[in-house]
Design a protein around this motif. Structure first.
Motif, PDB file in Angstrom:
ATOM      1  N   ALA A   1       0.826  -1.209   0.000  1.00 44.16           N
ATOM      2  CA  ALA A   1       0.000   0.000   0.000  1.00 44.16           C
ATOM      3  C   ALA A   1       0.860   1.259   0.000  1.00 44.16           C
ATOM      4  O   ALA A   1       0.557   2.231  -0.707  1.00 44.16           O
ATOM      5  CB  ALA A   1      -0.919  -0.010   1.225  1.00 44.16           C
TER       6      ALA A   1
ATOM      7  N   ILE B   1      -6.152   1.096  -4.802  1.00 45.72           N
ATOM      8  CA  ILE B   1      -5.483   0.762  -3.546  1.00 45.72           C
ATOM      9  C   ILE B   1      -5.853   1.802  -2.489  1.00 45.72           C
ATOM     10  O   ILE B   1      -5.750   3.010  -2.735  1.00 45.72           O
ATOM     11  CB  ILE B   1      -3.956   0.716  -3.723  1.00 45.72           C
ATOM     12  CG1 ILE B   1      -3.575  -0.323  -4.781  1.00 45.72           C
ATOM     13  CG2 ILE B   1      -3.267   0.402  -2.404  1.00 45.72           C
ATOM     14  CD1 ILE B   1      -3.888  -1.743  -4.404  1.00 45.72           C
TER      15      ILE B   1
ATOM     16  N   SER C   1      -5.535  -1.535   2.102  1.00 42.54           N
ATOM     17  CA  SER C   1      -5.683  -2.625   1.137  1.00 42.54           C
ATOM     18  C   SER C   1      -4.553  -3.635   1.239  1.00 42.54           C
ATOM     19  O   SER C   1      -4.709  -4.800   0.872  1.00 42.54           O
ATOM     20  CB  SER C   1      -5.742  -2.070  -0.294  1.00 42.54           C
ATOM     21  OG  SER C   1      -6.868  -1.246  -0.484  1.00 42.54           O
TER      22      SER C   1
END
Length: 345
Positions: A46, A271, A275
């Motif tokens: 991420a 994203i 996530s």
């Protein structure tokens, strides 16, 4: 389901499996060298994707300031430790310079590059450097002092690091998701399949990195040192291999793999700051298929996870995550029956 649909699902599964393979390899690497079940591996994914998104918007990403803060904290800890052990001042200064110089330079470069809208490749390189530099700092701050602790203690620390990095991610990037532009916009037809350039990049980059990791462990001195540490930590220490240096190197490689995975996957899906946990958890499932010990087994497990997720999304999309994570239960049961272990282990 006809052949064309099955082919599309298989391609999607292989593409996702390539990302999960990288994360599974990183998980196996970190666990083999440090005995840390590194739950925050997905946070590097991420951070890589959202740091790149920050550069895309012409902003200095919060990860640059975070890297500076971690470097300063590591310098303080090393300085206090050196003074307590009465380490000579020149040697202490050299140690502080070695630990803090690279993160400070990388953060300064990121701060400079933020508003300048560099080309996509330049932004990707700076993102990789920025997130990769966090790896050894995370190890120094959270794990190095607990290197000889039990696996359970290290697991609890990993949970804490995961929540901390997720919280910092919310502060740095906000709750909105981001999707980065593709590195290659071409499209190719292969029978019923439509291959995008980004898909080819994901599969090719994953395969290339797996080969490079194999060459690193088989041919390089540092790779052999990591293998020695993974096989026998005490024996490696007796042979002059620093377990602390091995841990920092393994976390550096894990951070690089996570950041690269984030850059590869971000053009294909949105994203968010949290996530990475689910993505990293699927990589962990693949690593468990290999018993957290086999790199080829982790890669094959990741391919299985990707295919299982893809076909589950077709037959029962609402339960695809449940199906993927439930698949770990028979594997754990089989390994428990096949490899009985003592309570100490």
């Amino acid at each position: 389901m006809d052949f064309s649909i099955a082919s599309i699902l298989m391609l999607d599964g292989v593409t996702n499996g390539a990302i999960y393979a990288l994360l599974a390899l990183a998980t196996v690497l970190v666990f083999a060298v440090t005995r840390v079940i590194f739950i925050p591996q997905g946070e590097f994914v991420a951070y890589g994707a959202l740091t790149m998104a920050g550069f895309q918007m012409g902003k200095t990403p919060g990860t640059a300031w975070f890297l500076l803060a971690m470097a300063a904290l590591v310098a303080v800890l090393d300085g206090v430790g050196g003074l307590r052990s009465r380490q000579p001042l020149p040697a202490l200064l050299v140690k502080l310079l070695r630990s803090a110089a690279a993160p400070v330079l990388i953060a300064a470069l990121a701060i400079w590059a933020g508003p300048r809208q560099l080309p996509l490749l330049g932004q990707a390189v700076i993102t990789l450097a920025l997130v990769t530099a966090m790896g050894p700092l995370v190890y120094r701050l959270a794990y190095e002092e607990l290197a000889d602790a039990s696996v359970l203690v290290l697991l609890i620390v990993s949970v804490g690091v995961h929540f901390a990095l997720t919280g910092f991610g919310l502060v740095f990037f906000g709750a909105e998701g981001s999707r980065n532009p593709s590195f290659w916009d071409a499209n190719f037809n292969a029978g019923p399949l439509l291959l995008s350039g980004q898909t080819l990049i994901i599969i090719g980059a994953s395969a290339a990195l797996i080969v490079l990791l194999w060459l690193f462990f088989e041919r390089s001195l540092y790779g052999k040192a990591l293998r020695a540490t993974a096989v026998n930590r005490l024996g490696a220490r007796l042979m002059g291999i620093s377990s602390g240096a091995a841990g920092r190197l393994s976390f550096t490689m894990a951070a690089f793999i996570g950041a690269l995975s984030g850059l590869l996957i971000s053009p294909t899906t949105t994203i968010f700051y949290d996530s990475g946990f689910v993505i990293g958890l699927k990589g962990f499932v693949a690593a468990v298929f290999a018993g957290l010990s086999s790199y080829p087994g982790a890669a094959l497990g990741a391919l299985l996870v990707g295919l299982l997720e893809s076909f589950s999304s077709f037959w029962a999309s609402a339960f695809k995550e449940v199906i993927v994570f439930t698949a770990i239960l028979p594997v754990l049961l089989w390994r428990s029956l096949r490899d009985p272990h003592s309570e100490e282990h």
